[in-house]
Design an enzyme around this catalytic site. Structure first.
Site, PDB file in Angstrom:
ATOM      1  N   ARG A 251       0.870  -1.186   0.000  1.00 26.64           N
ATOM      2  CA  ARG A 251       0.000   0.000   0.000  1.00 26.64           C
ATOM      3  C   ARG A 251       0.900   1.228   0.000  1.00 26.64           C
ATOM      4  NH1 ARG A 251      -2.419   1.244   5.430  1.00 26.64           N
ATOM      5  NH2 ARG A 251      -1.070   3.056   5.304  1.00 26.64           N
ATOM      6  N   HIS A 255      -3.974   4.799   4.369  1.00 20.94           N
ATOM      7  CA  HIS A 255      -5.074   3.824   4.448  1.00 20.94           C
ATOM      8  C   HIS A 255      -6.330   4.416   3.801  1.00 20.94           C
ATOM      9  CE1 HIS A 255      -7.901   0.911   5.908  1.00 20.94           C
ATOM     10  NE2 HIS A 255      -8.573   1.860   6.533  1.00 20.94           N
ATOM     11  N   TYR A 264       3.023   6.446  11.622  1.00 23.67           N
ATOM     12  CA  TYR A 264       3.434   5.085  11.974  1.00 23.67           C
ATOM     13  C   TYR A 264       4.418   4.459  10.996  1.00 23.67           C
ATOM     14  CZ  TYR A 264      -0.499   4.167   8.798  1.00 23.67           C
ATOM     15  OH  TYR A 264      -1.349   4.167   7.727  1.00 23.67           O
TER      16      TYR A 264
HETATM   17  C1  LIG Z   1     -15.107  -5.852  11.331  1.00 24.06           C
HETATM   18  C2  LIG Z   1     -14.282  -4.622  11.225  1.00 24.06           C
HETATM   19  N1  LIG Z   1     -13.367  -4.322  12.176  1.00 24.06           N
HETATM   20  C3  LIG Z   1     -12.625  -3.201  12.077  1.00 24.06           C
HETATM   21  C4  LIG Z   1     -12.782  -2.346  11.030  1.00 24.06           C
HETATM   22  C5  LIG Z   1     -11.955  -1.082  10.920  1.00 24.06           C
HETATM   23  N2  LIG Z   1     -11.011  -1.235   9.798  1.00 24.06           N
HETATM   24  C6  LIG Z   1     -11.230  -0.656   8.610  1.00 24.06           C
HETATM   25  S1  LIG Z   1     -10.028  -0.993   7.501  1.00 24.06           S
HETATM   26  C7  LIG Z   1      -9.173  -1.912   8.621  1.00 24.06           C
HETATM   27  C8  LIG Z   1      -7.868  -2.562   8.241  1.00 24.06           C
HETATM   28  C9  LIG Z   1      -8.008  -3.607   7.185  1.00 24.06           C
HETATM   29  O1  LIG Z   1      -6.747  -3.964   6.709  1.00 24.06           O
HETATM   30  P1  LIG Z   1      -6.587  -4.990   5.553  1.00 24.06           P
HETATM   31  O2  LIG Z   1      -7.523  -6.121   5.740  1.00 24.06           O
HETATM   32  O3  LIG Z   1      -5.136  -5.313   5.454  1.00 24.06           O
HETATM   33  O4  LIG Z   1      -7.082  -4.208   4.239  1.00 24.06           O
HETATM   34  P2  LIG Z   1      -6.457  -2.897   3.573  1.00 24.06           P
HETATM   35  O5  LIG Z   1      -7.109  -1.719   4.231  1.00 24.06           O
HETATM   36  O6  LIG Z   1      -4.991  -2.940   3.762  1.00 24.06           O
HETATM   37  O7  LIG Z   1      -6.845  -2.964   2.137  1.00 24.06           O
HETATM   38  C10 LIG Z   1      -9.842  -1.955   9.841  1.00 24.06           C
HETATM   39  C11 LIG Z   1      -9.344  -2.670  11.022  1.00 24.06           C
HETATM   40  C12 LIG Z   1     -13.765  -2.671  10.071  1.00 24.06           C
HETATM   41  N3  LIG Z   1     -13.984  -1.912   8.995  1.00 24.06           N
HETATM   42  N4  LIG Z   1     -14.492  -3.801  10.180  1.00 24.06           N
END
Ligand SMILES: Cc1ncc(C[n+]2csc(CCOP(=O)(O)OP(=O)(O)O)c2C)c(N)n1
Ligand SMILES: [Mg+2]
Length: 349
Positions: A251, A255, A264
């Protein structure tokens, strides 16, 4: 262990590393056009979000190759379950850019009542991993109905820590569901780096616990992603079971537009193995193998800029949402209480 191997077709300079014939020039060129369109869109979307013209936006920069390569491997009948970062998968599936923007402005994905059955692509899931059991259910339903299709579920490295991920892989393994689980391992889940996400060295090896195949692929190599996902979809449709594909990528940006990654990670702090921009790599392949010229490149960039500008105009001139859109698809029959509120709001307009 076998799953530690990374499948790669192109080296960092876009040279073929294998004798494989590849998906063909037309497919690679199509993916590259979509990659450039996606990157142009991405930059514009960040600006639009900052200007309050769309909502919070999750940039996909660095993940163009994996998203276009994987979605290009789908056949029309296959089902796609994407996330909030998979804008390039929607473009590859043929959803108009205007509609991607309208969704970011609060509309449903299927603007103007387009029949989702013809698109066979689900709305993006914001809750992490909740769409994985859905993809398994859809795959099992296809098997029961005798439909010749598979489901592709896309998710991130962070999603592998969710119960839904484990339940979905377990169920898919037990029932041989025709599903391909595509983990875009971009090394970060918001501010959590991959090594804090799991003690497993790879995502792919988690497949072993569910008795399914796990493969690693270079997610910045669009040819390798295309071939890996295509093979896994074919295997799923032949009844030989699901596959967990770990596409290793990065990435490059924040985010979302509400995140500041300098809190971070160091700016420009990218891993050593991230040797080439995925777009550069695809372009160098096209130059070498398909006679892609600087003029082709200029024409493509111009087309992408115009296409994005046209989509922004089209989205911003859309009549907008009606109050009843807020409750559509929520209930089979809109309850009396909500109908009353809708009538009041219509009276006040
Ligand atoms: C069930 C749930 N828990 C927490 C969140 C908050 N949240 C949004 S994005 C994220 C991180 C996800 O990371 P990843 O799966 O690596 O996907 P990326 O954003 O890197 O594409 C979190 C914890 C959420 N959207 N849904
Ligand atoms: Mg991630």
């Amino acid at each position: 262990m076998a799953t530690q191997q990374i499948r790669r077709v192109l080296d960092a300079d876009g040279r073929l590393e294998t004798d494989e014939t590849g998906p063909g020039a037309a497919t690679v060129e199509r993916c590259y056009r979509l990659q450039v369109l996606a990157r142009t869109f991405d930059a514009k979307a960040v600006t639009l979000s900052r200007q309050g013209r769309i909502g919070t936006y999750a940039p996909l920069g660095g993940q163009e190759a994996v998203q276009t390569g994987a979605a290009a491997a789908l056949e029309t009948e296959d089902l796609l379950f994407p996330t909030y970062r998979d804008h390039a998968m929607y473009l590859t599936r043929g959803l108009p850019l205007r509609d991607v923007l309208l969704h970011l402005r609060g509309h449903g994905v299927y603007v103007d009542r387009r029949d989702p059955e013809t698109v066979r692509t689900f709305p993006p899931t914001i809750p992490i991993a909740t769409h994985l059991p859905h993809a398994v259910g859809a795959g099992m339903a296809a098997t029961y109905r005798g439909d010749d299709c598979a489901a592709l579920a896309s998710f991130g490295d962070g999603a592998t820590s969710e119960g839904d991920f484990h339940e979905a892989l377990n169920f898919a393994g037990v029932f041989d569901a025709p599903v391909v689980f595509l983990c875009q391992n971009n090394q970060w889940a918001i501010s959590v780096p991959f090594e804090r996400q799991t003690a497993s060295p790879t995502v792919a090896e988690k497949a072993a616990a569910y008795g399914i195949d796990g493969v690693r692929v270079d997610g910045n190599d669009t040819l390798a992603v295309y071939e890996t996902v295509r093979d896994a979809l074919e295997k799923a449709k032949s009844g030989a079971g699901p596959t967990l594909v770990e596409a290793v990528t990065y990435r490059r940006g924040a985010h979302t537009t509400t995140d500041d990654p300098t809190n971070y990670r160091e700016e420009g702090d990218v891993p050593d193995w991230l040797d080439a921009d995925p777009l550069e790599r695809t372009r160098q392949y096209l130059e070498r193998e398909c006679g892609w010229t600087d003029d082709d490149e200029d024409a493509l960039r111009e087309w992408a800029t115009e296409t994005v500008a046209g989509a922004v105009d089209a989205a911003e001139s859309h009549p907008g949402l009606a109050p009843e859109d807020a409750v559509e698809h929520v209930y089979d029959e809109t309850p009396e209480r909500l109908r009353r509120q809708l009538a009041e709001s219509a009276g006040g307009r």
